[in-house]
Design an enzyme around this catalytic site. Structure first.
Site, PDB file in Angstrom:
ATOM      1  N   ASP A  41      -7.951  -5.068  13.832  1.00 27.04           N
ATOM      2  CA  ASP A  41      -7.664  -3.639  13.642  1.00 27.04           C
ATOM      3  C   ASP A  41      -7.164  -3.469  12.213  1.00 27.04           C
ATOM      4  O   ASP A  41      -5.974  -3.313  11.960  1.00 27.04           O
ATOM      5  CB  ASP A  41      -6.600  -3.190  14.655  1.00 27.04           C
ATOM      6  CG  ASP A  41      -6.214  -1.729  14.463  1.00 27.04           C
ATOM      7  OD1 ASP A  41      -5.144  -1.338  14.963  1.00 27.04           O
ATOM      8  OD2 ASP A  41      -6.971  -1.003  13.796  1.00 27.04           O
ATOM      9  N   PRO A  81      -5.779  -5.010   0.639  1.00 28.89           N
ATOM     10  CA  PRO A  81      -5.428  -6.184   1.456  1.00 28.89           C
ATOM     11  C   PRO A  81      -6.422  -6.431   2.596  1.00 28.89           C
ATOM     12  O   PRO A  81      -6.546  -7.553   3.076  1.00 28.89           O
ATOM     13  CB  PRO A  81      -4.051  -5.835   2.004  1.00 28.89           C
ATOM     14  CG  PRO A  81      -3.912  -4.356   1.883  1.00 28.89           C
ATOM     15  CD  PRO A  81      -4.736  -3.967   0.686  1.00 28.89           C
ATOM     16  N   THR A  90      -7.473  -2.210   7.931  1.00 32.56           N
ATOM     17  CA  THR A  90      -7.852  -1.133   7.031  1.00 32.56           C
ATOM     18  C   THR A  90      -9.294  -1.379   6.608  1.00 32.56           C
ATOM     19  O   THR A  90      -9.938  -2.305   7.079  1.00 32.56           O
ATOM     20  CB  THR A  90      -6.907  -1.172   5.803  1.00 32.56           C
ATOM     21  OG1 THR A  90      -6.744  -2.536   5.388  1.00 32.56           O
ATOM     22  CG2 THR A  90      -5.537  -0.616   6.139  1.00 32.56           C
ATOM     23  N   ASP A  91      -9.805  -0.540   5.728  1.00 35.49           N
ATOM     24  CA  ASP A  91     -11.200  -0.683   5.289  1.00 35.49           C
ATOM     25  C   ASP A  91     -11.351  -1.882   4.335  1.00 35.49           C
ATOM     26  O   ASP A  91     -10.348  -2.440   3.870  1.00 35.49           O
ATOM     27  CB  ASP A  91     -11.646   0.621   4.611  1.00 35.49           C
ATOM     28  CG  ASP A  91     -11.820   1.722   5.653  1.00 35.49           C
ATOM     29  OD1 ASP A  91     -10.850   2.467   5.899  1.00 35.49           O
ATOM     30  OD2 ASP A  91     -12.903   1.777   6.247  1.00 35.49           O
ATOM     31  N   ASP A 131       0.406  -0.133  13.441  1.00 34.58           N
ATOM     32  CA  ASP A 131       0.983   0.997  14.192  1.00 34.58           C
ATOM     33  C   ASP A 131       1.283   0.623  15.646  1.00 34.58           C
ATOM     34  O   ASP A 131       1.910   1.398  16.376  1.00 34.58           O
ATOM     35  CB  ASP A 131       0.037   2.200  14.140  1.00 34.58           C
ATOM     36  CG  ASP A 131      -1.359   1.853  14.627  1.00 34.58           C
ATOM     37  OD1 ASP A 131      -2.281   1.717  13.780  1.00 34.58           O
ATOM     38  OD2 ASP A 131      -1.518   1.641  15.849  1.00 34.58           O
ATOM     39  N   ASP A 151      -0.608 -12.633   6.064  1.00 32.79           N
ATOM     40  CA  ASP A 151      -1.998 -12.266   5.796  1.00 32.79           C
ATOM     41  C   ASP A 151      -2.863 -12.863   6.898  1.00 32.79           C
ATOM     42  O   ASP A 151      -2.767 -14.070   7.191  1.00 32.79           O
ATOM     43  CB  ASP A 151      -2.417 -12.829   4.428  1.00 32.79           C
ATOM     44  CG  ASP A 151      -3.865 -12.515   4.087  1.00 32.79           C
ATOM     45  OD1 ASP A 151      -4.272 -12.808   2.953  1.00 32.79           O
ATOM     46  OD2 ASP A 151      -4.585 -11.990   4.948  1.00 32.79           O
ATOM     47  N   GLN A 168       0.819  -1.220   0.000  1.00 29.32           N
ATOM     48  CA  GLN A 168       0.000   0.000   0.000  1.00 29.32           C
ATOM     49  C   GLN A 168       0.851   1.268   0.000  1.00 29.32           C
ATOM     50  O   GLN A 168       2.046   1.209   0.299  1.00 29.32           O
ATOM     51  CB  GLN A 168      -0.923  -0.004   1.233  1.00 29.32           C
ATOM     52  CG  GLN A 168      -0.216  -0.352   2.514  1.00 29.32           C
ATOM     53  CD  GLN A 168      -1.081  -1.176   3.503  1.00 29.32           C
ATOM     54  OE1 GLN A 168      -2.315  -1.196   3.460  1.00 29.32           O
ATOM     55  NE2 GLN A 168      -0.424  -1.889   4.378  1.00 29.32           N
TER      56      GLN A 168
HETATM   57  N1  SAM Z   1      -7.349   1.878  12.948  1.00 25.82           N
HETATM   58  C1  SAM Z   1      -7.184   1.889  11.577  1.00 25.82           C
HETATM   59  C2  SAM Z   1      -8.516   1.989  10.896  1.00 25.82           C
HETATM   60  O1  SAM Z   1      -9.514   1.879  11.601  1.00 25.82           O
HETATM   61  O2  SAM Z   1      -8.580   2.261   9.714  1.00 25.82           O
HETATM   62  C3  SAM Z   1      -6.370   0.701  11.141  1.00 25.82           C
HETATM   63  C4  SAM Z   1      -5.027   0.831  11.587  1.00 25.82           C
HETATM   64  S1  SAM Z   1      -3.872  -0.410  11.227  1.00 25.82           S
HETATM   65  C5  SAM Z   1      -2.619   0.591  10.614  1.00 25.82           C
HETATM   66  C6  SAM Z   1      -4.445  -1.327   9.827  1.00 25.82           C
HETATM   67  C7  SAM Z   1      -3.454  -2.415   9.452  1.00 25.82           C
HETATM   68  O3  SAM Z   1      -4.120  -3.521   8.824  1.00 25.82           O
HETATM   69  C8  SAM Z   1      -2.384  -1.946   8.445  1.00 25.82           C
HETATM   70  O4  SAM Z   1      -1.131  -1.963   9.077  1.00 25.82           O
HETATM   71  C9  SAM Z   1      -2.470  -2.965   7.297  1.00 25.82           C
HETATM   72  O5  SAM Z   1      -1.220  -3.291   6.762  1.00 25.82           O
HETATM   73  C10 SAM Z   1      -3.124  -4.158   8.024  1.00 25.82           C
HETATM   74  N2  SAM Z   1      -3.764  -5.133   7.135  1.00 25.82           N
HETATM   75  C11 SAM Z   1      -4.538  -4.878   6.050  1.00 25.82           C
HETATM   76  N3  SAM Z   1      -4.928  -6.038   5.476  1.00 25.82           N
HETATM   77  C12 SAM Z   1      -4.392  -7.052   6.218  1.00 25.82           C
HETATM   78  C13 SAM Z   1      -4.451  -8.484   6.150  1.00 25.82           C
HETATM   79  N4  SAM Z   1      -5.139  -9.102   5.165  1.00 25.82           N
HETATM   80  N5  SAM Z   1      -3.812  -9.206   7.095  1.00 25.82           N
HETATM   81  C14 SAM Z   1      -3.124  -8.579   8.104  1.00 25.82           C
HETATM   82  N6  SAM Z   1      -3.009  -7.229   8.219  1.00 25.82           N
HETATM   83  C15 SAM Z   1      -3.651  -6.480   7.303  1.00 25.82           C
END
Ligand code: SAM
Length: 290
Positions: free
Chosen positions: A158, A165, A160-161, A88, A140, A33
């Site tokens: 926690d 991923p 992403t939307d 984070d 993943d 990303q």
């Molecule tokens: N609090 C934030 C929100 O509500 O939008 C999310 C914060 S956190 C940074 C989101 C994390 O999810 C990111 O570091 C991203 O790389 C991770 N992520 C996204 N898809 C994923 C997956 N399939 N498996 C594991 N981690 C994933």
């Protein structure tokens, strides 16, 4: 001093949230990303992934306290906790405040987010990566829960939307695999969007929870940088009593846990499950669809 630059979040069609930028601290395209970290006079450090605000130093405490202390204090005996996502490490910091937690596993897909957060977010994740209870797995989250034979008392997503991923973390398959990874009576909590602008996301998650878990619900918190009013935090468990844990019991457990908070209180915990009508309607619609 403003650099004159602005970062606009365009997650919600027809709505643009604009942040003035004082300084760009870091910008990169990772394996998964686009990542940018900049400073804003109001929210401090702001992390955006693929143009969407993930966390800020000013209001992270609200989201991280409600995503961690609500399920852990409701459960009452959470020893093994799993975080999916959470790069984070702000959420991990809150979970590790519970001395009763013996092991915290975090499964994050993007190692760059963790590395860069260690460097730039010491304000809210100091000590996490050095805590002997903390086990970071770069993978993943879907693959991990589908393959692991480990079991967890509390699982917190926690993510992403539901795009890129993160999309798979809102799927029926993922929620079903998580169900298999929970100890009896364990609980799942999910980041589930802002119902006023992302209503269907909540309806769909509740519908999918309801197909596999005895109790499917949501609670709310107001996080200024997740634009659009209340944020919904999805809740799923086979123990329907957990989310009705009396305030007196929560107060006892919170007192015994013995740490300070800036948002979470046992009263706020209980009140967070009292949903405004339009959000309750979305939850009930999801249940009815299952
Ligand atoms: N609090 C934030 C929100 O509500 O939008 C999310 C914060 S956190 C940074 C989101 C994390 O999810 C990111 O570091 C991203 O790389 C991770 N992520 C996204 N898809 C994923 C997956 N399939 N498996 C594991 N981690 C994933």
């Amino acid at each position: 001093m403003s650099s004159g630059l602005k970062f606009n979040e365009t997650l919600h069609p027809g709505v643009e949230v604009s942040y003035s930028c004082e300084d760009i601290l870091y910008q990169d395209r990772t394996e998964h990303q686009d990542l940018v970290l900049f400073t804003n006079p109001v929210f401090g450090k702001v992390l955006m992934l693929d143009g969407i605000t993930q966390v800020t130093t000013a209001d992270e405490f609200i989201y991280h306290e409600m995503m961690s202390h609500v399920p852990i204090l409701a459960h009452g005996a959470a020893r093994n906790v799993l975080i999916v996502g959470g790069g984070d490490c702000g959420l991990a910091e809150e979970v590790l405040k519970h001395a009763s937690v013996e092991k915290l596993t975090q499964v994050e897909i993007d190692a760059s987010v963790v590395e860069f957060s260690r460097e730039h977010f010491g304000e809210f994740n100091a000590g996490v990566l050095d805590d002997p209870r903390f086990d970071l797995v770069i993978a993943d989250g879907m693959k991990f829960v589908a393959e692991t034979d480990r079991r967890f008392d509390v699982i917190i997503v926690d993510s992403t939307d539901p795009q890129g991923p993160g999309a798979i973390l809102f799927s029926q398959e993922f929620y079903d695999c998580v169900h298999n990874c929970l100890t009896p009576g364990g609980v799942l909590v999910t980041q589930n969007g802002v119902p006023f602008l992302q209503r269907q996301e909540l309806v769909t998650s509740i519908e999918r929870f309801s197909k596999t878990y005895r109790d499917a619900a949501a609670y709310i918190a107001a996080i200024p940088t997740y634009f659009g009013g209340h944020m919904a935090l999805g809740w799923a468990s086979d123990n329907a009593e957990l989310r009705k844990t009396p305030v007196a019991v929560l107060e006892e457990r919170f007192k015994a846990a013995n740490f300070k908070t800036r948002y979470y209180t046992p009263d706020v915990h209980a009140a967070a499950f009292a949903l405004p009508r339009f959000i309750l309607d979305a939850v009930e619609e999801g249940r009815a669809k299952a």
